[in-house]
Design a protein around this motif. Sequence first.
Motif, PDB file in Angstrom:
ATOM      1  N   SER B 233     -72.313   8.091 -28.576  1.00  0.00           N
ATOM      2  CA  SER B 233     -71.388   7.201 -28.604  1.00  0.00           C
ATOM      3  C   SER B 233     -71.069   6.582 -29.850  1.00  0.00           C
ATOM      4  CB  SER B 233     -71.725   6.220 -27.676  1.00  0.00           C
ATOM      5  OG  SER B 233     -72.073   6.665 -26.269  1.00  0.00           O
ATOM      6  N   PHE B 234     -72.349   6.187 -30.580  1.00  0.00           N
ATOM      7  CA  PHE B 234     -72.341   5.424 -31.664  1.00  0.00           C
ATOM      8  C   PHE B 234     -71.383   6.144 -32.570  1.00  0.00           C
ATOM      9  CE2 PHE B 234     -74.354   4.157 -35.553  1.00  0.00           C
ATOM     10  CZ  PHE B 234     -74.162   2.921 -35.583  1.00  0.00           C
ATOM     11  N   LEU B 237     -67.707   6.656 -32.152  1.00  0.00           N
ATOM     12  CA  LEU B 237     -67.068   5.188 -32.278  1.00  0.00           C
ATOM     13  C   LEU B 237     -66.872   5.132 -33.804  1.00  0.00           C
ATOM     14  CD1 LEU B 237     -66.227   2.492 -31.033  1.00  0.00           C
ATOM     15  CD2 LEU B 237     -68.457   1.874 -31.342  1.00  0.00           C
ATOM     16  N   LEU B 241     -63.368   4.899 -35.881  1.00  0.00           N
ATOM     17  CA  LEU B 241     -62.893   3.566 -36.666  1.00  0.00           C
ATOM     18  C   LEU B 241     -62.770   3.704 -37.971  1.00  0.00           C
ATOM     19  CD1 LEU B 241     -65.455   0.659 -35.258  1.00  0.00           C
ATOM     20  CD2 LEU B 241     -62.929   1.022 -34.844  1.00  0.00           C
TER      21      LEU B 241
END
Lengths: 290, 319
Positions: B233-234, B237, B241
């Motif tokens: 997930s990290f 993300l 970004l």
Amino acid sequence: MPTTVLISGLVLGGTYALIAMGLTLQYGISRIMNLAYGETIILFAFGAFLLFSVVGINPLLGLIFILPVAFALGYGIYGIMMQPLVRRSVKTGNLEVDSILATFGLLFVIQGVMLVFFGSNYTSYNYMNVGVNVLGTTIAANRLLAFALAVLIGGALYLALAHTRWGTRVRAVAVAPNSAPLVGIDVNKTARFAFALGTMLAASGGVMISMYQTFTASMGVVFTMKALVVVIMGGLGNLMGALVAGLLLGLVETFVATYIDPGLTLAATYLIFLSVLLWRPSGLFGKAAR
Amino acid sequence: MFRTVLAVLFFVGALAALAWVPTQFGAYGVGLLLGLTGYVTLASAWALFSGPTRYVSLATVAFFGIGAYTVAVLSETLPYPVILLVAAAIGLCVALVVGLATLRLAGVYFVIFTFGLAELVRQLVTWYEVNVTGTLGRYIFLPISGEQIYWQLLALAAVTIGIGWAIGRSRIGLALKVIGDDEVVAAHAGINIARVKLTLFAVSATIITLVGAIQAPRWTYVEPSIVFNQTISFLTLIMALLGGANRLWGPLLGAIPLFLLFEWLSANFPNHYSIILGLLFIAIVFVMPQGVLAMVEKLWKRPARSVPENVPVGKEVVQ
């Protein structure tokens, strides 16, 4: 045995209530949604473990060392990481998302540091692990001590917020951050102080958890989730709500673990979370925080 | 019109070239390309929903893991294409349930819920495996080579970016931008906010589930703590970004350098990997919250003419 469940549930709930109070301080007053909160808890659980097993200081005395360190850590984190975001948010207005993202990064930093120093094994130590008879039920003395501490710290904090000048200032910032400066309150200073205080509560929660539970470096997420569920159940920024909701969560978890299946406690937590969100998004107790 | 045809031709040509590339590399190169394409797809799919609406979803790994686990469970009973369909269907259902429950709420609640969703799914799967089937890990023996996985992922990446492109030019894309800027305005303009958000969330989650399902045969051994790893997930993300979540090519641009960097880091600093990642992530949030593309655009435009700072970005999302 319903009384057993009731008592051990309340004892567990005491810790939840305490850590949730810290999170509600950080979110309700500093407006920082801290996803690294659980990692902070575990970090200080390891701290208590180190003090106990290496230096030989018992966790109660250890609190005297740990709490100031935690306060300083929170104070520093807010000053270095959060303040620039707060300043920026005056223009962009997305402090919430920014703080979530920044603390999500922080989560990995703290977790990484713990993995480097302590590895990924389950850790625990033996402190006051003797049974005590309470109303016909046997409970480990360390759990009881944790509960007493939670009541003491939580109660002191509540009294301070409700009855001191400082507490009034903090509550003013929670209710109306834009109007607080009009009556001479330094919002930034108060927010920073509240964030540090929240970190301190996380640390005391960590010490308590380390007394009666095994823990690992990667366990933080679970505590963050539990604290968040309690905070939302109690209403954002509502200390009394966090207290009641924390006890409630402890009861529910113990009931589920005893009568249904210990592996499903987190699922039960989630179910409560969802139903509260759908049914009363502003918390079980009264009106919306903002 | 001519430009569109040209762009499509270029796109197809690039895809063909990319599909040909692995035949020139050894096993390591294929593995690298495969992982890279997987993350490009994940980041693009994540940005489909979270870019325009600004709802930060931390549930990527929940869907990814669901996909991988479905393959692990069904790999010996059903033919492969059917398994993929089943995985997509499960992902879609979970996304609809989660979306219906949380998307009507304010952004923070959504973030919090998705944050814990992976942990919840992981614990439920673990509980089920321990109590019902009696085993925790599972083996996947599927006769699928690295190249084949890569081609599937490449196709999925192309579809994802294609969807992003189509959405950007459609009414729903416009609706999304309004929601991202101001939900109240969107509601008053007659946009069915809940439905638009739910649709996008479901599409994005289904693609993410498929990425997990397609990549599963790479592992051969699967257990909850492997496929439900928060790091996925990290990474998704941070990639989206860095590139800029509300640009069509942003996630792709963010994914390529970061993936290569992560590969290098995990090879050279296996123990300090997550510390470096976390610091890098914080730095990105601080220095360029809108992503590289937006920053470049801003720097590009400044000397030409002085545009007021807070003009809503949106027009330049898709050219």
